[in-house]
Design a protein around this motif. Structure first.
Motif, PDB file in Angstrom:
ATOM      1  N   ALA A   1      -6.808  -3.433   2.948  1.00 49.74           N
ATOM      2  CA  ALA A   1      -5.476  -3.648   3.518  1.00 49.74           C
ATOM      3  C   ALA A   1      -5.628  -3.829   5.023  1.00 49.74           C
ATOM      4  CB  ALA A   1      -4.559  -2.479   3.217  1.00 49.74           C
ATOM      5  N   ALA A   2      -4.947  -4.812   5.555  1.00 49.74           N
ATOM      6  CA  ALA A   2      -5.027  -5.121   6.981  1.00 49.74           C
ATOM      7  C   ALA A   2      -3.833  -4.530   7.705  1.00 49.74           C
ATOM      8  CB  ALA A   2      -5.058  -6.636   7.190  1.00 49.74           C
ATOM      9  N   SER A   3      -4.111  -3.856   8.834  1.00 51.33           N
ATOM     10  CA  SER A   3      -3.065  -3.152   9.574  1.00 51.33           C
ATOM     11  C   SER A   3      -3.116  -3.547  11.048  1.00 51.33           C
ATOM     12  CB  SER A   3      -3.254  -1.642   9.419  1.00 51.33           C
ATOM     13  OG  SER A   3      -2.259  -0.924  10.128  1.00 51.33           O
TER      14      SER A   3
ATOM     15  N   LEU B   1      -3.454   8.625   5.730  1.00 48.78           N
ATOM     16  CA  LEU B   1      -3.476   7.916   4.450  1.00 48.78           C
ATOM     17  C   LEU B   1      -4.458   8.514   3.461  1.00 48.78           C
ATOM     18  CD1 LEU B   1      -3.404   4.200   5.691  1.00 48.78           C
ATOM     19  CD2 LEU B   1      -1.524   5.448   4.610  1.00 48.78           C
ATOM     20  N   GLY B   2      -5.473   9.208   3.966  1.00 48.85           N
ATOM     21  CA  GLY B   2      -6.501   9.739   3.095  1.00 48.85           C
ATOM     22  C   GLY B   2      -7.469   8.685   2.599  1.00 48.85           C
TER      23      GLY B   2
ATOM     24  N   LEU C   1       0.850  -1.193   0.000  1.00 41.14           N
ATOM     25  CA  LEU C   1       0.000   0.000   0.000  1.00 41.14           C
ATOM     26  C   LEU C   1       0.886   1.243   0.000  1.00 41.14           C
ATOM     27  CD1 LEU C   1      -3.145   0.501   0.153  1.00 41.14           C
ATOM     28  CD2 LEU C   1      -2.729   1.161   2.521  1.00 41.14           C
ATOM     29  N   ARG C   2       1.601   1.441  -1.101  1.00 45.36           N
ATOM     30  CA  ARG C   2       2.573   2.538  -1.147  1.00 45.36           C
ATOM     31  C   ARG C   2       1.942   3.863  -1.556  1.00 45.36           C
ATOM     32  NH1 ARG C   2       4.921  -2.019  -3.169  1.00 45.36           N
ATOM     33  NH2 ARG C   2       6.717  -2.825  -2.014  1.00 45.36           N
TER      34      ARG C   2
ATOM     35  N   LEU D   1      -4.388  -7.065   1.107  1.00 40.94           N
ATOM     36  CA  LEU D   1      -3.026  -6.824   1.561  1.00 40.94           C
ATOM     37  C   LEU D   1      -2.997  -7.000   3.087  1.00 40.94           C
ATOM     38  CD1 LEU D   1      -2.135  -3.561  -0.406  1.00 40.94           C
ATOM     39  CD2 LEU D   1      -1.603  -5.924  -1.040  1.00 40.94           C
ATOM     40  N   VAL D   2      -1.976  -7.672   3.584  1.00 43.46           N
ATOM     41  CA  VAL D   2      -1.857  -7.874   5.030  1.00 43.46           C
ATOM     42  C   VAL D   2      -0.487  -7.381   5.475  1.00 43.46           C
ATOM     43  CG1 VAL D   2      -1.877  -9.523   6.935  1.00 43.46           C
ATOM     44  CG2 VAL D   2      -3.430  -9.848   4.990  1.00 43.46           C
TER      45      VAL D   2
END
Length: 249
Positions: A194-196, A159-160, A123-124, A221-222
């Motif tokens: 995406a998992a954070s 992150l927006g 997640l760039r 995404l993890v």
């Protein structure tokens, strides 16, 4: 620690503990990084539960001033009740011991570390099609949970993109909390999740969340846990130095 005398200042890192072997391995890496960041300080590591050495045993082997930094992101039962009671009992057993507890590491924002871990996972450059599921340990302390949710809002602003927060200890039947959070993210326009994890280490709780996510949003995404991220090590050193203002070599 080899090379440090008995009079060296002591930093005791207090981790929760886990049956998952990855937790202790991660905590040891954090301790090694803290040792490098604080030359001249004797860094020890102990656990509230499930791993050795347990905090009472580690404290019984120490004397003098000991600065105890809780490796906890939430300021709940463990930091407000459990740990202070352990320190009081240890001091009562050994009058030569003077333990001092700092705030939890979570008082320093983990958001930069979370962003770095998300970037490592891919997640760039977040876009309007992205949404983030942030997950942490739940607490019986409402204030602790509120502070975690505040981190989720902070992460969203940074992150927006929309961020939903769930607590791994309170997922509900069939992971309902994760399913509902993902539905809200999709309702906000997210097609990629995406998992954070707001966790020190991967373990049974992170996997509990991720199994549900694999079912409801396969291919998400993890990100990895925070672990020995430089931001976490900086939080440890800042808490230590605030408690021990005398410069160390």
């Amino acid at each position: 620690m080899p090379g440090l005398g008995e009079g060296a200042p002591v930093l005791l890192l207090a981790a929760h503990g886990s049956r998952d072997v990855r937790f202790a391995a991660t905590a040891r890496r954090v301790a090694v990084a803290a040792t490098t960041a604080l030359p001249g300080v004797r860094v020890e590591l102990a656990y509230l539960d499930l791993n050795e050495p347990l905090l009472p045993d580690a404290l019984d082997a120490l004397t003098g001033d000991v600065t105890v930094v809780p490796l906890l992101f939430g300021d709940g039962y463990h930091s407000k009740t459990d740990l202070p009671e352990i320190l009081d009992r240890a001091a009562a057993r050994n009058p030569r011991l003077r333990p001092h507890q700092t705030p939890v590491i979570g008082v320093h924002s983990p958001v930069p570390a979370l962003i770095d871990r998300l970037a490592e996972a891919g997640l760039r450059a977040p876009s309007t099609r992205d949404g983030v599921l942030m997950y942490a340990v739940g607490s019986s302390d409402a204030g602790s949970d509120a502070s975690v949710r505040a981190r989720g809002r902070e992460l969203s602003r940074a992150l927006g993109v929309p961020v939903e927060t769930v607590f791994a200890t309170r997922l509900g039947p069939d992971g309902a909390a994760v399913r509902e959070a993902v539905a809200r993210l999709r309702g906000a326009g997210a097609s990629r999740i995406a998992a954070s994890p707001l966790f020190l280490s991967a373990g049974l709780l992170t996997e509990r969340v991720e199994r549900v996510l694999d079912d409801v949003a396969p291919g998400s995404l993890v990100a990895g846990p925070i672990a020995a991220h430089p931001g976490l090590i900086s939080a440890i050193t800042e808490l230590y130095r605030a408690a021990v203002p005398v410069p160390v070599a």
